[in-house]
Write a protein that holds these residues in place. Structure first.
Motif, mmCIF file in Angstrom:
data_model
loop_
_atom_site.group_PDB
_atom_site.id
_atom_site.type_symbol
_atom_site.label_atom_id
_atom_site.label_comp_id
_atom_site.label_asym_id
_atom_site.label_seq_id
_atom_site.Cartn_x
_atom_site.Cartn_y
_atom_site.Cartn_z
ATOM 1 N N LEU A 152 -29.402 55.590 21.404
ATOM 2 C CA LEU A 152 -28.188 56.353 21.679
ATOM 3 C C LEU A 152 -27.767 57.070 20.411
ATOM 4 C CD1 LEU A 152 -25.601 56.974 23.425
ATOM 5 C CD2 LEU A 152 -24.644 54.856 22.478
ATOM 6 N N GLN A 153 -27.537 58.380 20.512
ATOM 7 C CA GLN A 153 -27.042 59.125 19.349
ATOM 8 C C GLN A 153 -25.526 59.030 19.308
ATOM 9 O OE1 GLN A 153 -28.643 63.049 18.804
ATOM 10 N NE2 GLN A 153 -27.457 63.425 16.945
ATOM 11 N N ARG A 186 -18.671 53.625 22.645
ATOM 12 C CA ARG A 186 -18.152 52.494 23.421
ATOM 13 C C ARG A 186 -18.291 52.773 24.916
ATOM 14 N NH1 ARG A 186 -14.970 47.999 23.729
ATOM 15 N NH2 ARG A 186 -14.721 47.727 21.482
ATOM 16 N N ALA A 187 -17.953 53.976 25.341
ATOM 17 C CA ALA A 187 -18.065 54.313 26.761
ATOM 18 C C ALA A 187 -19.508 54.220 27.241
ATOM 19 C CB ALA A 187 -17.507 55.713 27.006
ATOM 20 N N ALA A 188 -20.456 54.670 26.400
ATOM 21 C CA ALA A 188 -21.870 54.604 26.776
ATOM 22 C C ALA A 188 -22.328 53.155 26.898
ATOM 23 C CB ALA A 188 -22.715 55.348 25.745
ATOM 24 N N LEU A 189 -21.890 52.299 25.976
ATOM 25 C CA LEU A 189 -22.272 50.893 26.037
ATOM 26 C C LEU A 189 -21.608 50.196 27.220
ATOM 27 C CD1 LEU A 189 -22.337 49.910 22.275
ATOM 28 C CD2 LEU A 189 -24.265 50.114 23.826
ATOM 29 N N ALA A 190 -20.388 50.600 27.550
ATOM 30 C CA ALA A 190 -19.716 50.021 28.711
ATOM 31 C C ALA A 190 -20.480 50.344 29.991
ATOM 32 C CB ALA A 190 -18.284 50.534 28.798
ATOM 33 N N ALA A 191 -21.116 51.520 30.033
ATOM 34 C CA ALA A 191 -21.894 51.903 31.209
ATOM 35 C C ALA A 191 -23.206 51.121 31.290
ATOM 36 C CB ALA A 191 -22.180 53.395 31.190
ATOM 37 N N LEU A 192 -23.688 50.634 30.153
ATOM 38 C CA LEU A 192 -24.960 49.924 30.106
ATOM 39 C C LEU A 192 -24.809 48.411 30.235
ATOM 40 C CD1 LEU A 192 -26.719 51.796 27.143
ATOM 41 C CD2 LEU A 192 -27.422 51.861 29.547
ATOM 42 N N ILE A 193 -23.688 47.882 29.711
ATOM 43 C CA ILE A 193 -23.545 46.434 29.583
ATOM 44 C C ILE A 193 -22.281 45.966 30.293
ATOM 45 C CG2 ILE A 193 -23.338 44.512 27.964
ATOM 46 C CD1 ILE A 193 -24.706 46.316 25.870
ATOM 47 N N PRO A 194 -22.409 45.248 31.378
ATOM 48 C CA PRO A 194 -21.216 44.717 32.049
ATOM 49 C C PRO A 194 -20.414 43.838 31.098
ATOM 50 C CG PRO A 194 -23.155 44.474 33.441
ATOM 51 C CD PRO A 194 -23.659 44.890 32.089
#
Length: 223
Positions: free
Chosen positions: A194-195, A203-211
């Motif tokens: 992830l860039q 944080r938003a990108a990780l929230a989409a990946l990790i419940p």
């Protein structure tokens, strides 16, 4: 037993990811030292661009082959000051990084991930700058710093070393970096990557990946 999220670990870059943007520190240094910005940009492109020949002073600094003092002298010789005076090399890198500070929002994200059972590690190219080691060593495992291991991003070997220390397959690890060449290098090894642009979008990108990761934690905007 720990839940599976499709990811077992997240590797973070340091400067520009776990800190405020490095460019802000550089801009302040250029202004304070009276250095012509174009001369620094020109040198940076020649020493760090994708088509730069291997073994530039930045490459050798990152792998620990050059000391900070040796690099300071080489960089000063390439720069021009706005008033045409010689550029003072002593302590240049220290001044360049003087404005770089740990980003509390990103450290909080790393702590949240670890609380969810996701391992967090550090994978950083060092420019002779110091790290808040007590804080980093308490949170991140492994800690892989280029100048300490003699390897640098985006080369495959440093990613392989980090994966070896994690003892995980590349597909189960996410790498977060603000430099596109490093992101592409990680993907070439098989890591998810992830860039980083800013703390909120990461944080938003990780929230989409990790419940379990909170996309917009209460009070984050004031952190």
């Amino acid at each position: 037993m720990r839940k599976s999220y499709g990811l077992d670990a997240v590797l973070f870059d340091y400067g520009g990811v776990l800190t405020n943007p490095v460019r802000h520190s550089i801009e302040a240094w250029l202004a304070a030292d009276g250095i012509e910005p174009a001369s620094f940009s020109r040198t940076l492109r020649r020493w760090l661009s994708r088509d730069a020949e291997e073994g530039t002073p930045i490459h050798r600094l990152e792998t620990g082959e050059l000391t900070a003092a040796e690099f300071d002298a080489l960089l000063a010789a390439e720069l021009t000051s706005v008033d045409q005076r010689p550029v003072e090399p002593t302590g240049m890198l220290s001044r360049l990084f003087a404005g770089m500070r740990p980003e509390p929002v990103m450290f909080a994200l790393a702590e949240e991930l670890r609380g969810l059972g996701i391992r967090v590690g550090l994978l950083s190219n060092s420019w002779g700058n110091t790290y808040p080691r007590e804080r980093i060593d308490a949170l991140f495992e492994p800690v892989v710093i280029s100048g300490e291991v003699g390897l640098r991003k985006p080369h495959r070997q440093i990613f392989d070393l980090a994966l070896q220390r994690l003892d995980l397959p590349a597909s189960r690890v996410l790498f977060v970096d603000d430099a596109e060449p490093n992101v592409l290098g990680a993907r070439a090894v098989g890591l998810q990557a992830l860039q980083h642009a800013d703390p909120a979008s990461t944080r938003a990108a990780l929230a989409a990946l990790i419940p379990g990761v909170t996309a917009h934690p209460t009070g984050a905007e004031n952190s």
